[in-house]
Design an enzyme around this catalytic site. Structure first.
Site, PDB file in Angstrom:
ATOM      1  N   LYS A 191     -35.296  -7.761   2.506  1.00 18.86           N
ATOM      2  CA  LYS A 191     -34.348  -8.224   3.526  1.00 18.86           C
ATOM      3  C   LYS A 191     -34.645  -7.580   4.872  1.00 18.86           C
ATOM      4  CE  LYS A 191     -29.441  -8.978   4.419  1.00 18.86           C
ATOM      5  NZ  LYS A 191     -28.081  -8.949   3.863  1.00 18.86           N
ATOM      6  N   GLU A 197     -40.304   1.206  -1.407  1.00 17.68           N
ATOM      7  CA  GLU A 197     -41.062   0.813  -2.596  1.00 17.68           C
ATOM      8  C   GLU A 197     -41.817  -0.498  -2.362  1.00 17.68           C
ATOM      9  OE1 GLU A 197     -37.117   2.649  -4.155  1.00 17.68           O
ATOM     10  OE2 GLU A 197     -37.794   1.443  -2.454  1.00 17.68           O
ATOM     11  N   GLY A 250     -28.588  -8.898  -0.925  1.00 17.36           N
ATOM     12  CA  GLY A 250     -29.780  -8.831  -1.761  1.00 17.36           C
ATOM     13  C   GLY A 250     -29.579  -9.332  -3.178  1.00 17.36           C
ATOM     14  N   ARG A 251     -28.504  -8.896  -3.832  1.00 14.27           N
ATOM     15  CA  ARG A 251     -28.318  -9.303  -5.222  1.00 14.27           C
ATOM     16  C   ARG A 251     -27.767 -10.722  -5.338  1.00 14.27           C
ATOM     17  NH1 ARG A 251     -25.143  -5.406  -3.661  1.00 14.27           N
ATOM     18  NH2 ARG A 251     -22.882  -5.492  -3.712  1.00 14.27           N
ATOM     19  N   GLU A 336     -23.511  -2.796  -9.219  1.00 14.19           N
ATOM     20  CA  GLU A 336     -23.704  -2.511  -7.802  1.00 14.19           C
ATOM     21  C   GLU A 336     -22.578  -3.121  -6.981  1.00 14.19           C
ATOM     22  OE1 GLU A 336     -27.729  -1.877  -5.865  1.00 14.19           O
ATOM     23  OE2 GLU A 336     -27.239  -3.877  -5.124  1.00 14.19           O
ATOM     24  N   HIS A 367     -29.943  -5.193 -35.171  1.00  9.34           N
ATOM     25  CA  HIS A 367     -30.558  -4.140 -35.976  1.00  9.34           C
ATOM     26  C   HIS A 367     -30.702  -2.846 -35.188  1.00  9.34           C
ATOM     27  CE1 HIS A 367     -31.600  -6.878 -39.301  1.00  9.34           C
ATOM     28  NE2 HIS A 367     -31.650  -7.775 -38.340  1.00  9.34           N
ATOM     29  N   LYS A 477     -31.980   7.755  -2.061  1.00  9.34           N
ATOM     30  CA  LYS A 477     -33.135   7.253  -1.311  1.00  9.34           C
ATOM     31  C   LYS A 477     -33.407   8.116  -0.075  1.00  9.34           C
ATOM     32  CE  LYS A 477     -33.044   2.775  -0.624  1.00  9.34           C
ATOM     33  NZ  LYS A 477     -32.481   1.427  -0.377  1.00  9.34           N
TER      34      LYS A 477
END
Length: 506
Positions: A191, A197, A250-251, A336, A367, A477
């Site tokens: 964005k 990263e 963003g999400r 978030e 399981h 961060k």
């Protein structure tokens, strides 16, 4: 106001909830709490009958919704008003799907047309032979595309897409090994176009292209960003920058140009179907009264468990291999968005916020973790997601066993089983909801994602929090950047020792 709300929440907490078996003694239980929606991609059943929702609880929750102005907040969301008050902006992901303020819808359509033009140019070979795309992003810029690609493009993709998010170079190396630099494009999704990263991985991708004999590596890059000037400054040609609005978080950004890899893999018609599936849920959420609204009902059930029955987690199990990444996607969306400790007006939240969202894939999870769900001391509401039509051509017995297990788990959690041997006794009265999709396609996946977005929004409004900021991710961060820059004095002895042991002492 705060006192009145506190009293209403107290009323919810004081309700004596019947057992699930007692609730099913009411004749219209199933017709009331299970609803089929005919959506663009096919039928989806939303079955909340095996939850502890019932009339007394709903009456209180409707009053809380009124006190928190849910209907008005819903209008503000769709009309593009400044509902994200802490960041001073709207939250206009629904406009990307064609449901929102007219001006924002027009802008979104224009940006989609720009993306469509580039997608079709690539498919027609105007950028040379393109067999692969490495999509680089993190958080919402990667989780959404990864989910959609894995669910919809396992076979027959027009371009093979590899989504890379982790700064760990092993992730990027794996994508490099699967691709040929001569026939690979790089999508950089950020964005701000400053995410550490993402930009570090992007620089390594440029180096890989160059070392692979590509004369103009920046010419192989598509930028997906709300900061187009920064992308151009970084080196991307402006004809290959696909912007999206600053008001798209963003999400929630998969509906914007962040969905470029989905359109490239499926074709733009597939991406358009994805948008329409989301828009159908938008219209249902916007136009349906609260008492009949599947989105609101799901959020109401979530609040019953977190606020009245003390549940700290919610589990999601997808009984379809193609939805393997859905629990991961929902973790970010819900935790978030609603993992907050203050209200939208800055006061400390005086009750639980979001539960911990976790899950897996059936039948694998049976399981591994279902022992705790059936016989553990924690009450954990469960969501099951299943698809009526299989995604393979093998013997139908595979799918029959899969769906039988899914439905059996919900029945067993509710009914339990008595035994003279305590180790073999199942207490039952354990809740679950089931979403059954007729067919998994672009439109139904869009509907599922939009359903969960709005479910998260309703819970946030009911609790009085802002689901559209995420300041909690910033502190770690910032400290990491200080360490990278050689600063950050005054760490605790444990952190200083770890940095020294790793050879990155400050």
């Amino acid at each position: 106001m705060a006192e009145a709300l506190s009293k209403l929440w107290g009323e919810l907490e004081s309700i004596e909830f019947p057992t699930l078996s007692e609730l099913f003694a009411v004749p219209d239980r199933l017709s009331r709490y299970a609803r089929d929606l005919e959506l663009p991609g096919g039928l989806i059943r939303f079955d909340w009958a095996k939850t502890h929702l019932f009339a007394d609880a709903e009456r209180v929750l409707v009053r809380i919704a009124a006190a928190q102005n849910l209907v008005e907040k819903r209008r503000q969301l769709f009309e593009g008003e400044t509902i994200n008050n802490t960041e001073g902006r709207a939250a206009e992901h629904t406009a990307q799907r064609g449901v929102g303020s007219p001006a924002s819808v027009v802008e979104a359509e224009a940006l989609h047309e720009r993306m469509q033009g580039l997608v079709e140019a690539i498919h027609e070979g105007l950028l040379g032979e393109v067999k692969s795309l490495i999509h680089i992003g993190i958080g919402g810029s990667a989780l959404g595309p990864a989910l959609a690609i894995d669910a919809l493009a396992r076979e027959g993709a027009k371009v093979a897409v590899h989504v890379v998010s982790n700064i760990d170079g092993c992730a990027l190396e794996a994508a490099f090994k699967a691709c040929d630099p001569a026939t690979t494009l790089i999508a950089v999704a950020s964005k701000t176009f400053t995410t550490t990263e993402t930009m570090t991985n992007a620089a390594s991708a440029i180096e890989w292209l160059s070392e692979g004999g590509v004369d103009d590596p920046y010419g192989r890059v598509i930028a997906l960003t709300a900061s187009p000037d920064k992308a151009v400054e970084w080196g991307v040609d402006d004809t290959r920058v696909l912007p999206f609005a600053e008001s798209v978080g963003g999400r929630y950004s998969l509906w914007s140009s962040i969905g470029f890899p989905v359109a490239l893999a499926l074709g733009f018609d597939g991406f358009a179907a994805f948008l329409e599936g989301g828009a159908a849920i938008d219209r249902h959420f916007l136009e349906t009264p609260l008492e009949e609204n599947v989105v609101v009902r799901a959020a109401f059930a979530d609040l019953v468990y977190t606020q009245a029955l003390g549940c700290q987690t919610r589990a999601v199990f997808a009984y379809d291999e193609r939805l393997t990444l859905l629990p991961d996607y929902l973790q970010q969306l819900e935790m978030e968005s609603n993992g907050k400790r203050v209200t939208a007006d800055g006061h400390l939240l005086d009750r639980p916020s979001a539960p911990v969202t976790w899950g897996g894939v059936g039948t694998d999870a049976q399981h591994a973790v279902f022992q705790l769900l059936h016989q553990g001391t924690h009450l954990i509401p469960v969501d099951f997601l299943a698809v009526k039509m299989p995604g393979h051509d093998l013997d139908p017995i595979h799918h029959k066993i899969l769906l039988s297990n899914c439905f059996a788990q919900g029945a067993a959690l509710m009914a339990g089983k008595a035994s003279d041997d305590p180790a073999r006794a199942y207490p039952g009265n354990r809740p679950s909801a089931t979403i059954l999709v007729d067919e998994l396609n672009a439109a139904t996946l869009g509907s599922l994602i939009a359903f969960h977005e709005h479910r998260t929004f309703v819970s946030a409004v009911m609790l009085g929090i802002n689901p559209f900021d995420q300041f909690g991710v910033e502190l770690g961060k910032a400290i990491a950047k200080q360490i990278d820059a050689g600063g950050g004095d005054g760490f605790d002895p444990s952190t200083e020792a770890l940095l020294a042991a790793a050879g990155i002492g400050v």
